[in-house]
Enzyme design. Structure first.
Site, PDB file in Angstrom:
ATOM      1  N   ASN A   9       1.032  -1.400  -0.145  1.00 41.96           N
ATOM      2  CA  ASN A   9       0.126  -0.019  -0.145  1.00 41.96           C
ATOM      3  C   ASN A   9       0.814   1.222  -0.117  1.00 41.96           C
ATOM      4  OD1 ASN A   9      -1.782   2.092   0.438  1.00 41.96           O
ATOM      5  ND2 ASN A   9      -2.442   1.331   2.461  1.00 41.96           N
ATOM      6  N   TRP A  10       1.133   1.991  -1.200  1.00 49.15           N
ATOM      7  CA  TRP A  10       1.825   2.808  -1.487  1.00 49.15           C
ATOM      8  C   TRP A  10       1.268   4.309  -0.498  1.00 49.15           C
ATOM      9  CZ3 TRP A  10       4.045   2.673  -7.110  1.00 49.15           C
ATOM     10  CH2 TRP A  10       4.812   1.434  -7.109  1.00 49.15           C
ATOM     11  N   GLU A 169      -5.747  -4.715  10.416  1.00 44.66           N
ATOM     12  CA  GLU A 169      -4.870  -3.919  10.669  1.00 44.66           C
ATOM     13  C   GLU A 169      -5.058  -2.947  11.661  1.00 44.66           C
ATOM     14  OE1 GLU A 169      -2.683  -2.515   6.882  1.00 44.66           O
ATOM     15  OE2 GLU A 169      -4.353  -1.293   6.830  1.00 44.66           O
TER      16      GLU A 169
HETATM   17  P1  PGA Z   1       2.695   0.156   7.771  1.00 42.33           P
HETATM   18  O1  PGA Z   1       1.088   0.429   7.027  1.00 42.33           O
HETATM   19  O2  PGA Z   1       3.117  -0.886   7.045  1.00 42.33           O
HETATM   20  O3  PGA Z   1       3.385   1.297   7.174  1.00 42.33           O
HETATM   21  O4  PGA Z   1       2.279   0.204   9.034  1.00 42.33           O
HETATM   22  C1  PGA Z   1       0.247  -0.393   6.703  1.00 42.33           C
HETATM   23  C2  PGA Z   1      -1.018  -0.054   6.107  1.00 42.33           C
HETATM   24  O5  PGA Z   1      -1.383   1.187   6.515  1.00 42.33           O
HETATM   25  O6  PGA Z   1      -1.667  -0.531   5.231  1.00 42.33           O
END
Ligand code: PGA
Length: 252
Positions: A9-10, A169
């Site tokens: 996820n950029w 998440e």
């Molecule tokens: P992170 O983000 O790996 O930078 O913690 C994950 C996301 O928000 O999908």
């Protein structure tokens, strides 16, 4: 058999030129050194989708947008519809990311409309859920995540549900460097799978890929992915570095 998936996820990072360079590097690494049984997805900004889709081997790399419009077309200035996303060559849509819910007021009602459009158009949603720190500290994370699922994906028919990917998440772990412990991640994913088994069936629950996201990195992916219910990761920061992203892809 459910799929192993590592999705980058950029977020709001990279220009088109930088994004294409990053995608080409990931492509090269995945083709030469990447685990063959892992589905690799690049979640790019809307502006990059088409150029990135044309820069990689589509037999090995899938492309995701990070959002979509809640309407199919019409007078909605600034919005990007699912069919527009599909016309770029993208085939996944990250949906309901906590940053969208929190900063852009995406409610379950809005997500339901988006989810229906994504499925109608034949794209694959990566549906995000997860609790804030206050909820984790109060110990009510299971109830919170259940409610998110009840309000959106548990409206789906079995056939529709089998087409989606879920990403858990915890908000307190996103971009903070503070990963959930392997046990916390495994417990929540097992809980989600149990909810699906109760609502649909055990065999449906076994078919759905559920990912962990939140400070997943080259150093912790291996341990996270060794857990029975963790089918991969949604990767923010570490997806912006091709070598780190490859290490995560090879983290099984
Ligand atoms: P992170 O983000 O790996 O930078 O913690 C994950 C996301 O928000 O999908």
């Amino acid at each position: 058999m459910r799929k192993k998936i590592v999705a980058g996820n950029w977020k709001c990072n990279t220009t088109v030129k930088e994004g294409v360079e990053l995608a080409k590097s990931v492509n090269e690494l995945v083709l030469t050194r990447g685990a063959k049984d892992v589905v690799v997805v690049l979640g790019t900004p809307f502006t990059h989708l088409n150029s990135v889709a044309e820069s990689v081997d589509r037999n090995r790399i899938q492309i995701a947008s990070q959002n979509c419009a809640a309407e199919s077309k019409g007078a909605f200035t600034g919005e990007v519809s699912v069919s527009m996303i599909q016309s770029t060559g993208a085939n996944y849509v990250i949906l309901g990311h906590s940053e969208r819910r929190e900063y852009y007021n995406e409610t379950s009602e809005i997500l339901n409309k988006k989810l229906a459009l994504i499925l109608e158009q034949g794209l694959i949603p990566i549906y995000c859920c997860g609790e804030a720190l206050t909820i984790r500290e109060a110990g009510t994370q299971n109830e919170f995540v259940k409610q998110q699922l009840d309000e959106t994906i548990f409206y789906l028919t079995e056939e529709q549900l089998l087409k989606i990917v879920i990403a858990y998440e915890p908000i307190w772990a996103i971009g903070t460097g503070k990963t959930a412990t392997t046990q916390q991640a495994q417990d929540m994913l097992a809980y989600i799978r149990g909810l699906i088994a109760a609502k649909y069936s055990k065999s449906v629950a076994e078919e759905i890929s559920i990912l962990y996201g939140g400070s997943c990195s080259a150093s912790n992916a291996n341990e996270l992915f060794s857990q029975p219910d963790i089918d991969g990761g949604l990767i923010g920061g570490a997806s912006l570095k091709a070598e780190d992203f490859l290490s995560i892809i090879n983290g099984y």
